[in-house]
Design an enzyme around this catalytic site. Structure first.
Site, PDB file in Angstrom:
ATOM      1  N   GLY A 183       0.805  -1.225   0.000  1.00 33.55           N
ATOM      2  CA  GLY A 183       0.000   0.000   0.000  1.00 33.55           C
ATOM      3  C   GLY A 183       0.833   1.269   0.000  1.00 33.55           C
ATOM      4  O   GLY A 183       0.336   2.338  -0.333  1.00 33.55           O
ATOM      5  N   LYS A 186      -6.941  10.766   5.924  1.00 35.61           N
ATOM      6  CA  LYS A 186      -8.352  11.035   5.620  1.00 35.61           C
ATOM      7  C   LYS A 186      -9.275  10.399   6.657  1.00 35.61           C
ATOM      8  O   LYS A 186     -10.359  10.928   6.951  1.00 35.61           O
ATOM      9  CB  LYS A 186      -8.713  10.556   4.214  1.00 35.61           C
ATOM     10  CG  LYS A 186      -8.576  11.634   3.180  1.00 35.61           C
ATOM     11  CD  LYS A 186      -7.167  11.928   2.722  1.00 35.61           C
ATOM     12  CE  LYS A 186      -6.552  13.179   3.149  1.00 35.61           C
ATOM     13  NZ  LYS A 186      -5.186  13.384   2.639  1.00 35.61           N
ATOM     14  N   GLY A 216       5.261  24.408   8.485  1.00 38.35           N
ATOM     15  CA  GLY A 216       4.939  24.177   7.069  1.00 38.35           C
ATOM     16  C   GLY A 216       3.462  24.371   6.791  1.00 38.35           C
ATOM     17  O   GLY A 216       2.620  23.754   7.453  1.00 38.35           O
ATOM     18  N   GLY A 217       3.169  25.233   5.824  1.00 38.76           N
ATOM     19  CA  GLY A 217       1.771  25.521   5.475  1.00 38.76           C
ATOM     20  C   GLY A 217       1.362  24.889   4.162  1.00 38.76           C
ATOM     21  O   GLY A 217       0.544  25.435   3.421  1.00 38.76           O
ATOM     22  N   VAL A 240      11.490  28.724  11.206  1.00 38.61           N
ATOM     23  CA  VAL A 240      11.908  28.212  12.509  1.00 38.61           C
ATOM     24  C   VAL A 240      13.427  28.225  12.520  1.00 38.61           C
ATOM     25  O   VAL A 240      14.049  27.695  11.607  1.00 38.61           O
ATOM     26  CB  VAL A 240      11.394  26.764  12.684  1.00 38.61           C
ATOM     27  CG1 VAL A 240      12.027  26.113  13.895  1.00 38.61           C
ATOM     28  CG2 VAL A 240       9.879  26.776  12.819  1.00 38.61           C
ATOM     29  N   GLY A 269       7.798  19.259   3.393  1.00 34.33           N
ATOM     30  CA  GLY A 269       7.974  18.701   2.054  1.00 34.33           C
ATOM     31  C   GLY A 269       8.554  17.296   2.091  1.00 34.33           C
ATOM     32  O   GLY A 269       8.752  16.717   3.167  1.00 34.33           O
ATOM     33  N   HIS A 303     -30.651  19.487  -9.285  1.00 33.93           N
ATOM     34  CA  HIS A 303     -30.922  20.589  -8.353  1.00 33.93           C
ATOM     35  C   HIS A 303     -31.606  20.045  -7.110  1.00 33.93           C
ATOM     36  O   HIS A 303     -32.491  19.203  -7.226  1.00 33.93           O
ATOM     37  CB  HIS A 303     -31.837  21.623  -9.026  1.00 33.93           C
ATOM     38  CG  HIS A 303     -32.222  22.748  -8.114  1.00 33.93           C
ATOM     39  ND1 HIS A 303     -31.364  23.781  -7.829  1.00 33.93           N
ATOM     40  CD2 HIS A 303     -33.361  22.978  -7.401  1.00 33.93           C
ATOM     41  CE1 HIS A 303     -31.958  24.618  -6.984  1.00 33.93           C
ATOM     42  NE2 HIS A 303     -33.174  24.152  -6.709  1.00 33.93           N
TER      43      HIS A 303
END
Ligand code: FAD
Length: 479
Positions: free
Chosen positions: A45, A57, A185-186, A242, A275, A448
């Site tokens: 995996g 998730k 990290g963003g 940082v 990253g 809709h």
């Protein structure tokens, strides 16, 4: 693992059992090629299934549940404070991972793919040597390198297993709910994991060296997410680096420089999400004719063939977008090329999704890319505050954008911020890939009330006005 008679020669050897590797192995076997998959982990995996997409998730679903119950008060429903049973959460998450990994192993068996456990290094262009394996080596006619990537460390900061300074794998293990968490990290991993911990009750501080979150995504799509996270996190420091992280008895001492300069502040845990680096450096590629790009990724052509004609490379290790669906698509191309089929990896749109609340998803051309390339585009917008379905979901802050060629109307890119952007973006990817026109999207009858109508209504403004939105005057749509 297939026990008993293990192969020492194979037609196709796939190195790495992540989404790229197993997709390649399955396609190769389906095309009648004798295929062997070698994987260093005891489970199949790869990063995606074991320590990436799936466990993150699973935790984000829980975060979503918690946030929705908190937000439900606005809709007239009050829930009590939830009790989090961390052991239960970990067991549930692991159950999902184990079930999927076992499914990949079963599919290997049913397709006749030989799964060999071990760590492979090349010994020339037709052989690998194996470590930690029942086999010493495997000879191959073709090999597909699918060894993925690993977290990039912060210079000067060593990570200890079980320590308070964690990478994404450590954060997903959910050892505890730290009172104060620093996220460095963003990018999407920092934002997703920061959201999980914030929902569970941590006070999250995020340090981002760029001027905004998700710098490669469309700024307009990121803005509603940034606003939401600025409310959920204790602090977000932009344009800040940082400069030290030190683990001591009372926690991790951190210092930042830049806009959010702080010399010494203590956190219970730190997530370093700055990253990833590709796994090409320990394969003894020097024994082959495979060449790497300056960033370490393996250089490949449209068939994912390397500079060594018998060796292919796919997924994260081949660079580009480090995403599982890109890896799987490349894996199929490589297997087909080996089988002699006319196949090439030439996507017009690789969708990207950030599974935060709200979600951000995009594919094809972005407005920034169009501007940088000096390419004129028409930007067709539909703010979700006019969408009936968005309002019934308490999700009015969303936005759908369609970028179209101003002359032909061809859809070049799509972006969505809001609930369920993960599903909505698939239609955008199809439109870009099929060369659809904005009018094709507009004239396709969408059910809709659904959020999918925001795509067709955004596209309607190419030739007129969306039914439910009048704010765009013709000139507004031009960029
Ligand atoms: P990998 O999944 O990295 O698999 C490579 C495999 O090769 C590993 O199992 C490794 O053990 C094995 N290996 C390495 N070297 C050797 C060797 N020498 N011999 C034998 N085996 C070897 N992507 C998405 O598309 N959607 C997401 O939501 C998403 N979420 C993510 C969340 C997190 C926290 C992280 C870290 C990543 C996420 N990603 C996501 C990225 C995604 O996981 C990767 O893009 C994807 O796993 C790449 O697949 P791959 O097959 O190239 O390599």
């Amino acid at each position: 693992m297939v026990m008993g008679e293990l192969p020492v020669h194979t037609e196709v050897l796939v190195i790495g059992g992540g989404p790229g590797g197993y997709a390649a192995a399955f396609r190769a076997a389906d095309l009648g090629l004798d295929t062997t998959l070698v994987e260093a982990d005891p489970q199949l995996g790869g990063v995606c299934l074991l320590r990436g997409c799936i466990p993150s998730k699973a935790l984000l679903s829980l975060a979503d549940l918690l946030q929705r119950t908190r937000g439900a008060e606005r809709m007239g429903i009050r829930f009590g404070e939830p009790e989090v049973d961390l052991e239960g959460v970990r067991a549930w998450k692991q159950g999902v991972v184990d079930r999927l990994s076992a499914g990949v192993a079963r599919l290997c068996e049913r397709r006749g793919v030989q799964w060999v456990k071990g760590y492979a290094r090349f010994d020339g262009s037709g052989k690998v040597r194996l470590q930690h394996s029942d086999l010493a080596g495997i000879n191959f006619k073709h090999a597909i390198i699918a060894t993925g990537s690993r977290p990039k460390p912060l210079p000067g900061v060593a990570l200890r297993r079980g320590g308070r300074i964690m990478d994404s794998t450590g954060a997903l293990a959910l050892a505890d709910i730290p009172t104060r968490l620093l996220v460095v990290g963003g990018g999407y991993v920092g934002l997703e994991m920061g959201s999980v911990y914030a929902a569970l009750g941590s006070r999250v501080t995020l340090v981002q060296r760029h001027e905004r979150l998700l710098p490669s995504a469309d700024a307009e799509l990121v803005a509603p997410l940034a606003r939401r996270l600025e409310g959920q996190f204790e602090a977000i420091h932009y344009n800040t680096r940082v400069h030290h992280l030190e683990e001591r008895g009372d926690g991790v001492h951190a210092g930042f420089e830049g806009e959010g300069r702080i010399d010494d502040v203590v956190f219970d845990r730190v997530l370093v999400a700055t990253g990833r680096q590709v796994n090409s450096d320990d394969l003894n590629l020097e024994s082959t004719r495979v060449q790497c790009n300056p960033d370490g990724s393996v250089a490949v052509d449209a068939q994912r063939r390397t500079t060594d004609p018998s060796i292919y490379a796919i997924g994260d290790v081949a660079g580009g977008l480090l995403l599982a669906h890109k890896a799987m698509a490349e894996g199929k191309v490589a297997a087909e090329a080996i089988a002699g089929r006319p196949s090439a990896f030439e996507p017009q749109a690789i969708p990207a999704v950030v599974y935060t609340d709200p979600q951000v998803a995009w594919c094809g051309l972005t407005e920034q890319e169009a501007r940088a390339a000096g390419r004129p585009v028409r930007v067709l917008r539909l703010p979700w505050r006019v969408s009936g379905r968005a309002l019934t979901m308490d999700a009015a802050e969303g936005l759908t954008k369609v970028l179209a060629d101003p002359e032909s109307g061809r859809v070049l890119g799509v972006g969505v911020v809001g609930r369920d952007a993960e599903s909505l973006i698939a239609e955008g990817a199809l439109a870009v890939e099929m060369g659809a026109l904005a009018t094709d999207l507009a004239l396709t009858i969408h059910p809709h009330p659904t959020l999918s109508e925001t795509l067709s209504e955004a596209a309607e403004s190419f030739d007129g006005q969306p039914t439910h939105y009048l704010a765009q005057r013709p000139g507004d749509a031009h960029r």
